[in-house]
Design an enzyme around this catalytic site. Structure first.
Site, PDB file in Angstrom:
ATOM      1  N   ARG A   1       0.840  -1.196   0.000  1.00  0.00           N
ATOM      2  CA  ARG A   1       0.000   0.000   0.000  1.00  0.00           C
ATOM      3  C   ARG A   1       0.881   1.255   0.000  1.00  0.00           C
ATOM      4  O   ARG A   1       1.991   1.255   0.531  1.00  0.00           O
ATOM      5  CB  ARG A   1      -0.897   0.015   1.246  1.00  0.00           C
TER       6      ARG A   1
ATOM      7  N   TYR B   1      -1.322  -3.607  -7.018  1.00  0.00           N
ATOM      8  CA  TYR B   1      -1.057  -4.313  -5.773  1.00  0.00           C
ATOM      9  C   TYR B   1      -2.250  -4.330  -4.806  1.00  0.00           C
ATOM     10  O   TYR B   1      -2.788  -3.279  -4.449  1.00  0.00           O
ATOM     11  CB  TYR B   1       0.160  -3.724  -5.029  1.00  0.00           C
ATOM     12  N   GLY B   2      -2.594  -5.463  -4.300  1.00  0.00           N
ATOM     13  CA  GLY B   2      -3.564  -5.759  -3.237  1.00  0.00           C
ATOM     14  C   GLY B   2      -4.378  -4.590  -2.701  1.00  0.00           C
ATOM     15  O   GLY B   2      -5.351  -4.158  -3.319  1.00  0.00           O
ATOM     16  N   GLY B   3      -3.951  -4.102  -1.561  1.00  0.00           N
ATOM     17  CA  GLY B   3      -4.729  -3.082  -0.848  1.00  0.00           C
ATOM     18  C   GLY B   3      -4.970  -1.816  -1.653  1.00  0.00           C
ATOM     19  O   GLY B   3      -5.883  -1.049  -1.353  1.00  0.00           O
TER      20      GLY B   3
ATOM     21  N   LYS C   1      -9.560  -2.427   1.732  1.00  0.00           N
ATOM     22  CA  LYS C   1      -9.248  -1.281   2.594  1.00  0.00           C
ATOM     23  C   LYS C   1     -10.014  -0.022   2.162  1.00  0.00           C
ATOM     24  O   LYS C   1     -10.484   0.746   2.988  1.00  0.00           O
ATOM     25  CB  LYS C   1      -7.737  -1.013   2.620  1.00  0.00           C
TER      26      LYS C   1
ATOM     27  N   HIS D   1     -10.354  -2.438  11.607  1.00  0.00           N
ATOM     28  CA  HIS D   1      -9.259  -3.283  11.101  1.00  0.00           C
ATOM     29  C   HIS D   1      -9.017  -4.414  12.114  1.00  0.00           C
ATOM     30  O   HIS D   1      -8.018  -4.405  12.833  1.00  0.00           O
ATOM     31  CB  HIS D   1      -8.008  -2.406  10.928  1.00  0.00           C
TER      32      HIS D   1
ATOM     33  N   SER E   1      -1.131  -3.562  10.346  1.00  0.00           N
ATOM     34  CA  SER E   1      -0.792  -4.452   9.236  1.00  0.00           C
ATOM     35  C   SER E   1       0.450  -5.292   9.566  1.00  0.00           C
ATOM     36  O   SER E   1       1.432  -4.760  10.091  1.00  0.00           O
ATOM     37  CB  SER E   1      -0.535  -3.625   7.982  1.00  0.00           C
ATOM     38  N   ALA E   2       0.375  -6.561   9.219  1.00  0.00           N
ATOM     39  CA  ALA E   2       1.480  -7.502   9.439  1.00  0.00           C
ATOM     40  C   ALA E   2       1.913  -7.574  10.904  1.00  0.00           C
ATOM     41  O   ALA E   2       3.095  -7.678  11.212  1.00  0.00           O
ATOM     42  CB  ALA E   2       2.670  -7.181   8.523  1.00  0.00           C
ATOM     43  N   CYS E   3       0.952  -7.499  11.818  1.00  0.00           N
ATOM     44  CA  CYS E   3       1.250  -7.610  13.252  1.00  0.00           C
ATOM     45  C   CYS E   3       0.517  -8.763  13.914  1.00  0.00           C
ATOM     46  O   CYS E   3       0.363  -8.789  15.127  1.00  0.00           O
ATOM     47  CB  CYS E   3       0.943  -6.294  13.959  1.00  0.00           C
TER      48      CYS E   3
ATOM     49  N   ASN F   1      -2.607 -14.667  12.087  1.00  0.00           N
ATOM     50  CA  ASN F   1      -2.093 -15.716  12.967  1.00  0.00           C
ATOM     51  C   ASN F   1      -2.981 -15.941  14.181  1.00  0.00           C
ATOM     52  O   ASN F   1      -3.276 -17.080  14.541  1.00  0.00           O
ATOM     53  CB  ASN F   1      -0.667 -15.369  13.411  1.00  0.00           C
TER      54      ASN F   1
ATOM     55  N   ASP G   1      -9.155  -9.842   9.064  1.00  0.00           N
ATOM     56  CA  ASP G   1      -8.635  -8.504   8.750  1.00  0.00           C
ATOM     57  C   ASP G   1      -9.631  -7.367   9.005  1.00  0.00           C
ATOM     58  O   ASP G   1      -9.222  -6.290   9.402  1.00  0.00           O
ATOM     59  CB  ASP G   1      -8.194  -8.464   7.279  1.00  0.00           C
TER      60      ASP G   1
ATOM     61  N   ARG H   1       2.081 -12.173  -0.623  1.00  0.00           N
ATOM     62  CA  ARG H   1       0.773 -12.530  -0.041  1.00  0.00           C
ATOM     63  C   ARG H   1       0.150 -13.720  -0.743  1.00  0.00           C
ATOM     64  O   ARG H   1       0.472 -14.044  -1.890  1.00  0.00           O
ATOM     65  CB  ARG H   1      -0.184 -11.340  -0.188  1.00  0.00           C
TER      66      ARG H   1
ATOM     67  N   GLY I   1       0.565 -20.005  18.865  1.00  0.00           N
ATOM     68  CA  GLY I   1      -0.404 -20.819  19.607  1.00  0.00           C
ATOM     69  C   GLY I   1      -0.423 -20.515  21.097  1.00  0.00           C
ATOM     70  O   GLY I   1      -1.471 -20.568  21.753  1.00  0.00           O
ATOM     71  N   ASP I   2       0.749 -20.158  21.629  1.00  0.00           N
ATOM     72  CA  ASP I   2       0.804 -19.880  23.063  1.00  0.00           C
ATOM     73  C   ASP I   2       0.081 -18.588  23.441  1.00  0.00           C
ATOM     74  O   ASP I   2      -0.162 -18.340  24.630  1.00  0.00           O
ATOM     75  CB  ASP I   2       2.261 -19.860  23.541  1.00  0.00           C
TER      76      ASP I   2
HETATM   77  P1  GTP Z   1      -2.333  -7.637   7.491  1.00  0.00           P
HETATM   78  O1  GTP Z   1      -2.881  -8.691   6.581  1.00  0.00           O
HETATM   79  O2  GTP Z   1      -1.212  -6.853   6.874  1.00  0.00           O
HETATM   80  O3  GTP Z   1      -3.373  -6.720   8.055  1.00  0.00           O
HETATM   81  O4  GTP Z   1      -1.564  -8.368   8.690  1.00  0.00           O
HETATM   82  P2  GTP Z   1      -1.909  -9.347   9.898  1.00  0.00           P
HETATM   83  O5  GTP Z   1      -2.133  -8.535  11.135  1.00  0.00           O
HETATM   84  O6  GTP Z   1      -2.945 -10.345   9.534  1.00  0.00           O
HETATM   85  O7  GTP Z   1      -0.507 -10.061  10.121  1.00  0.00           O
HETATM   86  P3  GTP Z   1      -0.063 -11.598  10.143  1.00  0.00           P
HETATM   87  O8  GTP Z   1      -0.887 -12.435  11.080  1.00  0.00           O
HETATM   88  O9  GTP Z   1       0.017 -12.078   8.756  1.00  0.00           O
HETATM   89  O10 GTP Z   1       1.398 -11.499  10.775  1.00  0.00           O
HETATM   90  C1  GTP Z   1       2.467 -10.993  10.103  1.00  0.00           C
HETATM   91  C2  GTP Z   1       3.787 -11.239  10.792  1.00  0.00           C
HETATM   92  O11 GTP Z   1       3.703 -11.264  12.212  1.00  0.00           O
HETATM   93  C3  GTP Z   1       4.397 -12.550  10.369  1.00  0.00           C
HETATM   94  O12 GTP Z   1       5.748 -12.321  10.083  1.00  0.00           O
HETATM   95  C4  GTP Z   1       4.259 -13.412  11.597  1.00  0.00           C
HETATM   96  O13 GTP Z   1       5.243 -14.393  11.657  1.00  0.00           O
HETATM   97  C5  GTP Z   1       4.356 -12.409  12.737  1.00  0.00           C
HETATM   98  N1  GTP Z   1       3.619 -12.862  13.945  1.00  0.00           N
HETATM   99  C6  GTP Z   1       2.298 -13.155  14.012  1.00  0.00           C
HETATM  100  N2  GTP Z   1       1.951 -13.550  15.266  1.00  0.00           N
HETATM  101  C7  GTP Z   1       3.091 -13.487  16.005  1.00  0.00           C
HETATM  102  C8  GTP Z   1       3.381 -13.749  17.391  1.00  0.00           C
HETATM  103  O14 GTP Z   1       2.523 -14.122  18.184  1.00  0.00           O
HETATM  104  N3  GTP Z   1       4.678 -13.542  17.793  1.00  0.00           N
HETATM  105  C9  GTP Z   1       5.644 -13.123  16.929  1.00  0.00           C
HETATM  106  N4  GTP Z   1       6.875 -12.951  17.397  1.00  0.00           N
HETATM  107  N5  GTP Z   1       5.403 -12.869  15.613  1.00  0.00           N
HETATM  108  C10 GTP Z   1       4.145 -13.044  15.163  1.00  0.00           C
HETATM  109  C1  SPV Z   2      -2.805  -4.486   5.308  1.00  0.00           C
HETATM  110  O1  SPV Z   2      -1.836  -3.873   4.841  1.00  0.00           O
HETATM  111  O2  SPV Z   2      -3.316  -4.203   6.415  1.00  0.00           O
HETATM  112  C2  SPV Z   2      -3.377  -5.628   4.561  1.00  0.00           C
HETATM  113  C3  SPV Z   2      -2.900  -5.885   3.216  1.00  0.00           C
HETATM  114  O3  SPV Z   2      -4.249  -6.308   5.080  1.00  0.00           O
HETATM  115  S1  SPV Z   2      -3.599  -4.818   2.044  1.00  0.00           S
HETATM  116  O4  SPV Z   2      -4.839  -5.429   1.539  1.00  0.00           O
HETATM  117  O5  SPV Z   2      -2.629  -4.664   0.959  1.00  0.00           O
HETATM  118  O6  SPV Z   2      -3.923  -3.547   2.638  1.00  0.00           O
HETATM  119 MN    MN Z   3      -4.897  -5.498   7.076  1.00  0.00          MN
END
Ligand code: GTP
Ligand code: SPV
Ligand code: MN
Length: 596
Positions: free
Chosen positions: A71, A199-201, A208, A228, A250-252, A256, A279, A372, A497-498
């Site tokens: 994005r 690209y995606g978003g 989004k 979000h 995002s990506a946090c 998972n 999401d 992705r 998982g923990d």
């Molecule tokens: P968007 O799709 O961008 O909105 O992201 P998201 O929040 O769904 O993120 P996602 O679950 O894909 O996690 C992205 C990154 O966080 C990956 O690199 C994972 O390995 C890392 N991650 C997720 N959960 C954990 C956790 O509990 N601990 C740690 N250390 N890393 C984590």
């Molecule tokens: C984010 O960036 O929070 C995503 C991926 O979920 S995107 O759809 O590209 O925004």
């Molecule tokens: Mn997102």
């Protein structure tokens, strides 16, 4: 052949086609035959590669341009009538100026190309909470992704009937020119224009642009919320399922957490986690005075790197059929894909995400960090039986969280709803590869909505507070941080998982069956109340995670928090009269608590 007689739809398409001048117009009817023909066409032109259909049935591979991998927040605008409506945290452009500027870019941009008309629904078709959009695009990749991420086709137009209430989305690839890339939202016009990206978003306009930016504005006007957030259900041994939503940037870790598999000890007792969404959540007040959540999407656009059999087997399983992979490693030897963190055996003789020969020993990453997968939610082994329930699922708790190396403890609970809104408003997180720009810089990201709020964030906070006044049975509000690092830069908490161990504490707090310590920032667990039974995590060397290590990550360090207070003051100062008094008071109280 047009699939509707809706005049508003037809007139708008005529107007957009007059500007972009496509050679022809194709309506996406939702049929498998049409999708299959489009896949074949994308393969013939090289836009997609068909993967090994025995190992990955229905799966395809795509590369974006190298300048177009995430994005672009700097080029994303809220085009509201005044700058004040967009607020201090959004880029703003005057709507008339934005339309004029972008019209020049869109003019003739589809010459020699086909315009696809994608009718789509956010939310299950027929649900009273579903909303309709139509995306016009010249990208088959976009069509095929939208088919996975949303409900598309003629049924959507039938649901729309003669109504003019639909989001008008226009996307053109143009030349993928970064200097002319714009993601424009016009909340007051129900309109989105996106150009020069693939690209995606930036281009899957249901996600989004609509389900967060436009929908957050609609929610403000109509008394609901677009967030979000992931949504998950925890089935307890007694058969009862409790639901939690969580907002992480995002990506946090949303995907998972949404698909988490509890530790063995819990599985044996009969606990199970169900994924409702990973999401986006749309929240409404339910008949019990609580909040119910629906997932408006139909698929996962998930981060590939780090996804593996151990970290997230459910996500991996979701990608084994009907999935589009973007910017991962392509293994041309057997028609499969790979990414960093999938396993310890990177394939040899493959091409990286840029299409160059790739040597796994070179130290260069083969997959882009923001590569992705687009996978149907129905593929997910732990998809909740209620994931398409039109009424949504009732929330026991709302969880905020981010990546904080220091400061934020593993988990804490707000004192009440208003304090919970404050806790969400002061969220901060290290930036990730999900957006272009520097990675790893701490920035304030209120409610994980900084890039996605379609109006003034001060008014958005007020909307949260106002929703609270209408809730007689509000969810409890928490904050988590899986990402605390020790002095050597190692994760202090095992995560994945923990994290269930923390969710268990959260549910117990919701039931009122466990105590807590009241601290300056809110309620923090007593270390002995977080179950570490069966935990096997080595932080580094031979240092195992134990109750003393847990105490460390539950600590509230006033010096860090006072630094945070200073940065929160800077953020709040931007809002002037739009800052709700309740939040200013909460900030004063936090500072007073810390200096007591
Ligand atoms: P968007 O799709 O961008 O909105 O992201 P998201 O929040 O769904 O993120 P996602 O679950 O894909 O996690 C992205 C990154 O966080 C990956 O690199 C994972 O390995 C890392 N991650 C997720 N959960 C954990 C956790 O509990 N601990 C740690 N250390 N890393 C984590
Ligand atoms: C984010 O960036 O929070 C995503 C991926 O979920 S995107 O759809 O590209 O925004
Ligand atoms: Mn997102």
């Amino acid at each position: 052949m047009a699939l509707t007689t809706n005049k508003a739809v037809l007139n708008w398409i005529d107007e957009m086609a007059a500007m972009t001048t496509p050679d022809n117009i194709v309506w996406i009817d939702g049929s498998e035959e049409q999708a299959e023909a489009l896949r074949a066409q994308a393969v013939a032109t090289g836009e997609m590669i068909k993967l090994n259909q025995e190992k990955l049935p229905g799966c395809y591979y795509h590369r974006t341009a190298v300048n177009d991998v995430a994005r672009v927040e700097g080029r994303t605008f809220i085009c509201a009538p005044t700058k004040e409506l967009a607020g201090p945290t959004n880029n703003w452009m005057d709507p008339a100026e934005a339309y004029a500027m972008a019209s020049e870019i869109f003019k003739g941009s589809m010459k020699g190309r086909t315009m696809y008309v994608i009718p789509f629904s956010m939310g299950a078709i027929g649900s009273p909470f579903a909303k309709v959009g139509i995306e016009l695009t010249d990208s088959i990749y976009v069509v095929l992704n939208m088919r996975i991420m949303t409900r598309t086709g003629k049924a959507v137009l039938d649901m729309l009937g003669d109504s003019e209430d639909f989001v008008h989305g226009l996307h053109a690839k143009c030349d993928i020119d970064e200097e002319k890339r714009y993601i424009l939202q016009f909340p007051q016009d129900n309109t989105i224009w996106s150009c020069n990206s693939g690209y995606g978003g930036n281009v899957l306009l249901g996600k989004k642009c609509f389900a967060l930016r436009i929908a957050s504005y609609q929610g403000w006007k109509e008394g609901w919320m677009a967030e979000h957030m992931l949504i998950l259900g925890i089935e307890q041994p007694n058969g009862e399922t409790k639901y939690i939503s969580a907002a992480f940037p995002s990506a946090c870790g949303k995907t998972n957490l949404a698909m988490l598999i509890p530790p063995k000890e819990y599985l044996e007792k009969g606990y199970k986690v169900w994924c409702v969404g990973d999401d986006i959540a749309w929240l409404r007040i339910n008949e019990n005075g609580g909040l119910s959540a629906v997932n408006p999407e139909a698929g996962f656009f998930g981060v590939a790197p780090g996804t593996n059999e151990k970290s997230n087997p459910n996500a991996l399983a979701s990608t084994r059929k009907g999935t589009i992979f973007t910017n991962v490693v392509y293994n041309q030897n057997d028609g499969t894909v790979w990414w960093e963190g999938l396993d310890k055996n990177p394939p040899k003789g493959c091409d990286d995400w840029k299409g160059n020969p790739w040597d796994p020993e070179s130290g260069v990453k083969g997959a882009h960090p923001n590569s992705r997968f687009t996978a149907p939610a129905a593929n997910c082994p732990c998809i909740s039986p209620k994931w398409e329930d039109p009424a949504g699922v009732p929330l026991s708790a709302i969880v905020f969280g981010g990546r904080r190396a220091k400061c934020a403890p593993l988990v804490y609970q707000s004192r009440d709803w208003n304090h919970g809104v404050f806790v969400g408003s002061i969220m901060a997180s290290e930036t990730t590869a999900a957006a272009s720009g520097a990675v790893g810089v701490v920035r304030r990201d209120p409610m994980a909505m900084l890039p996605f709020c379609g109006y003034n964030m001060g008014d958005y906070w007020q909307h949260w507070l106002d929703m609270g006044k209408k809730l007689t049975n509000p969810p409890k509000v928490f904050n988590v941080n899986w990402f605390r690092l020790n002095e050597n830069g190692k994760f202090m908490w095992p995560g994945f998982g923990d994290n269930f161990r923390v969710l268990e504490w959260i549910l117990k707090r919701c039931e009122g069956s466990v105590g807590a310590d009241e601290t300056a920032i809110g309620y923090v667990p007593k270390a002995e109340d977080i179950n570490l039974e069966g935990l096997d995590y080595t932080i580094e060397g031979d240092k195992k995670m134990d109750i003393d290590a847990l105490r460390e990550i539950l600590k509230v360090e006033p010096s860090y928090w006072l630094e945070d207070v200073a940065s929160i003051k800077e953020l709040y100062a931007k809002f002037g009269t739009h800052l709700p008094k309740e939040l200013a008071d909460e900030l004063d109280r936090l500072e007073a608590n810390l200096t007591k």
